[in-house]
Scaffold this active site. Structure first.
Site, PDB file in Angstrom:
ATOM      1  CD  GLU A   1      -2.778   1.162   2.523  1.00 57.52           C
ATOM      2  OE1 GLU A   1      -2.429   0.434   3.481  1.00 57.52           O
ATOM      3  OE2 GLU A   1      -3.740   1.938   2.583  1.00 57.52           O
TER       4      GLU A   1
ATOM      5  CG  HIS B   1      -4.589  -1.614   0.308  1.00 54.78           C
ATOM      6  ND1 HIS B   1      -5.698  -0.956  -0.151  1.00 54.78           N
ATOM      7  CD2 HIS B   1      -4.627  -1.516   1.664  1.00 54.78           C
ATOM      8  CE1 HIS B   1      -6.367  -0.465   0.875  1.00 54.78           C
ATOM      9  NE2 HIS B   1      -5.746  -0.803   1.990  1.00 54.78           N
TER      10      HIS B   1
HETATM   11 ZN    ZN Z   1      -6.942  -1.788   5.300  1.00 54.03          ZN
END
Ligand code: ZN
Ligand code: ZN
Lengths: 509, 509
Positions: free
Chosen positions: A358, A383
């Site tokens: 992320e 992510h």
């Molecule tokens: Zn999260």
């Protein structure tokens, strides 16, 4: 016009006249074979997420409708996925595609944090209106809440606790008071570019909003209602299953006494069962226990040990373990390797569901999290924003069926991407990478359920190429890549298929 | 702290104490093998552009310096590649990395348009100060230029031509007049977000600036000096070779008489030879003849026929053919298939250098340009911004060695991407896709040469992972993937290597 060509030919001399005669004989020679071209386009389309599905006639009708709507939406300015979600939300709410997506059975939501799963309205209008709710305004201009039988003691960040009910009674404009509370419990704002100029700025507010929320939702009676309301909201958005990341910090009572994680898990289990009893078409809720990645190795060791223990006690509820918090600021996974290796060393299976990648930074220590998550046999990747920049990790994740949990609105609000069409998951969709769509923190992003994120994924990430097959596969993925047992997955897919067929029959008309 | 763990263990009961003993015996069991992990990281690194190169000790020293500088630059806020280039330019100009990149021998610039190859300053300070320069201000608030022996006739867009010299003499603030001319000849502005809210808005100004420039640079005496100045500026930026996209519309003289493409090509050839004579370490300039993609099929047929003819006449200068203009607004390549098939049908080799995939839309007719460019055997792909979303086209381009011409600043100014770290070429760099870096339209973007685009590619697209090997391969690629003959490529690479070694020796100290 042939006249133009002729004049050019005359200018170009006799050699070209010879060319021209040749050309006139067979106007199609020299061009690529249209059949081969078609085949290549089909091959590329079949590679996409959902591209391998054969749609029924009813599905094809709905698909045609969706494609028509999408063309209209792409042609009109402004184009919502190109805008910040906070500005696009009113446009999305009016979109006929969004309205269809709300009705669509979306399967499960596999990446949602327990502290931010309901709409902020419910927190303000329901929770803060309960008796004994104290509020204080911090030096930094933020807000903290505490339910208490008597006025709470001053804390380092909160000198002056006031009973919210009294404050409201005295307020000249109670609606404005509520609005200001809502602003503190969410990141939503009309002018996000000005409010959050940098990633640091938005993460500061993000962490602060979590602190504000936590005083409300860790009050034991609220905790129960809150979780139940979370299930309600996802269920109302046609989501049939939830996997929640939860730290499960202590909950408290009015008298200041507290409950531990076992109590919280027991509550989760009871609530999930009650909800399922009342909604037989709901599959349930499971918890991914999570610890913050600012902690030291020994604290994470303790958390992993506890997770193993709780998993043994609540096998139906505990799905596994994760580390949460901003990756760019926290410790990389490899820093915790001794802690994360504990289950394997002890011969215990503790599934991991690591947030990894992320980040928009490349080549940092944190940027190796994706590879390390896979080396630690993560079940899914939270992510995976950086995955396309790691061809080897991408390949591993694909081959091992480790799905990426894509949360487009979260990534945009936290300033990884501006225009959704540039979200790297658009590449993963084109490649048919294992993927699910989720919403991360609805409270903070001004959403509820999954439909807003599905809209961004379908219209923004997928462009005109994403079709009903894409949506179908994404929904099925959310059950396939869940932590459910194979038996429950089969049951879930069966239940989902029934809902899907109804949805298609109704919407395609 | 061990105390914390112990207390947790005690809380968790005896079962965990048993675990704990086991764990204490071998603290490394259960974690992934660090050697295997290292190997995987190395494998991923070796896949990157330049990752396969073995650096010399001197190169390794310079690489270490670059890495140190990059860490500093990434740590400081604001981070230039995350900003709009117009805001980042002053920061970049102060960057020690940029200063190194300016000195670095960058090989060739393979994607530059003839109408926008010099800095805007030179146009204003040199060209507009020449005698007989008339100017007019259009209804739309733009500007047109024309050199003429007498006052030009009014045109539909220009009723009132004024001699610029008189205007300047009468101006209260001649510096401000020059500044306003510069603003019309370039897109550069202090507040790009406000000036260009949408892709449509920025492309409108883009097309308009080209019209403004064209009156200046199609004046035959200026055309010569302008091209020479273009070569000078790239040469000064340590670029040794140029491939220019040029429509070569008619040039004109003071008396209104005009010259055709043959005259222009002859001029290009003479200039390139003169420049090489004066700069023996320069390889030359070649032209990719280009036509606008708003034209009809027959006009493009004529353009292709003429390109074949001109290629025969000027084999040293004419590199091939391309279609230019905004893809999202123009006709897709397949629309021109009959025209583009002409050379193959006639048994003539006319290399194509198609702009393709300069779009963030997906699934449109235009989005198929990438595949069609490859089916028409394009030699390189201009921009290829959408390539990562077309796995099949990406694969073909890689296997056939069809390099992508990446122009990061152009893509950002034309609003395909905001933060350079999200540019899809960062994925292509990670995969070692054949690629060159170019600058598209320096006049319009407020750049000169290639160094600014190299900065964005190296620091933004490449992140901390890009190293001196990346730069070296990108520079070598620009000769390898040029349209030069194998013999000239070898000579070019040899010349480049000499310059490179000198650069490394000087800069690594
Ligand atoms: Zn999260
Ligand atoms: Zn171009």
């Amino acid at each position: 016009s042939p006249i133009l060509i002729d004049s050019v030919l005359l200018c170009s001399g006799l050699a070209l006249v010879h060319f021209w005669l040749l050309v006139s004989l067979n106007p199609c020679a020299g061009a690529p074979d249209p059949g081969q071209r078609e085949a290549m386009m089909r091959q590329e389309a079949s590679q996409r997420t959902g591209g391998g599905l054969v749609l029924t006639p009813a599905e094809l009708r709905l698909d045609a409708l969706l494609h028509r709507l999408k063309r209209q939406e792409a042609g009109a300015a402004p184009f919502p996925p190109a805008m910040h979600f906070f500005r696009a939300r009113p446009l999305i709410q009016r979109s006929p595609i969004f309205k269809l997506l709300q009705k669509m059975p979306k399967g499960g939501a596999l990446h949602v944090h327990s502290s931010a799963m309901v709409s902020v309205d419910w927190l303000v209008k329901n929770v803060t209106y309960r008796p004994h709710c104290y509020v204080c305004f911090t030096w930094g201009g933020s807000v903290r809440f505490l339910f208490s039988a008597q006025r709470p003691f001053p804390r380092w960040d909160c000198f002056n606790w006031q009973l919210l009910a009294s404050l409201r009674a005295a307020a000249a404009d109670p609606a404005e008071l509520d609005a200001s509370l809502a602003r503190n419990l969410s990141l939503f704002t009309e002018n996000p570019e000005a409010a959050y100029p940098t990633q640091d700025a938005v993460w500061d507010r993000f962490d602060d909003a979590f602190l504000a929320i936590s005083g409300l939702v860790t009050y034991a009676p609220v905790f129960r209602d809150y979780l139940y309301q979370g299930l309600e909201q996802f269920y109302a958005d046609n989501v049939m299953y939830l996997e929640i990341r939860a730290g499960l910090s202590r909950t408290y009572e009015l008298d200041g006494s507290t409950h531990d994680r076992t109590w919280s898990l027991k509550t989760c289990k009871d609530l999930s069962e009650r909800f399922r009893a009342e909604h037989p078409d709901f599959l349930g809720m499971r918890i991914v226990l999570s610890a913050h990645r600012v902690l030291g190795v020994s604290a994470i060791k303790a958390a992993v040990m506890e997770a193993m223990e709780l998993q043994e006690k609540f096998p139906d509820v505990v799905a596994g373990f994760d580390l949460v918090g901003r990756e760019d600021e926290g410790r990389p996974l490899w820093f915790y390797r001794e802690a994360l290796a504990l289950p394997a060393r002890l011969g215990v299976t503790l599934p991991y569901f690591f947030h990894a990648g992320e980040t928009d930074q490349e080549g940092t220590d944190v940027d190796i999290n994706l590879l390390d998550a896979l080396l630690f046999n993560t079940s899914r990747i939270g992510h995976g924003y950086a995955l396309t920049r790691h061809p080897l990790a991408k390949d591993l994740s694909r081959k091992q069926g480790v799905a990426v949990e894509v949360c487009p609105i979260s990534n945009q609000v936290l300033k990884l991407v501006t225009d959704m069409r540039n979200h790297p998951a658009s590449v993963l969709l084109a490649e048919g990478h294992p993927m699910v769509i989720s919403s991360d923190d609805p409270t903070l992003f001004g959403t509820a359920g999954l439909s807003y994120d599905f809209y961004e994924a379908f219209v923004g990430l997928g462009g005109l190429s994403a079709d009903l097959g894409t949506l179908k596969e994404l929904a099925m993925n959310s059950i396939r890549f869940s932590s459910l047992s194979p038996r429950l997955k089969d049951r879930g897919l069966e239940m989902w298929q029934k809902k899907w067929d109804e949805f298609v029959a109704k919407s395609g008309e």
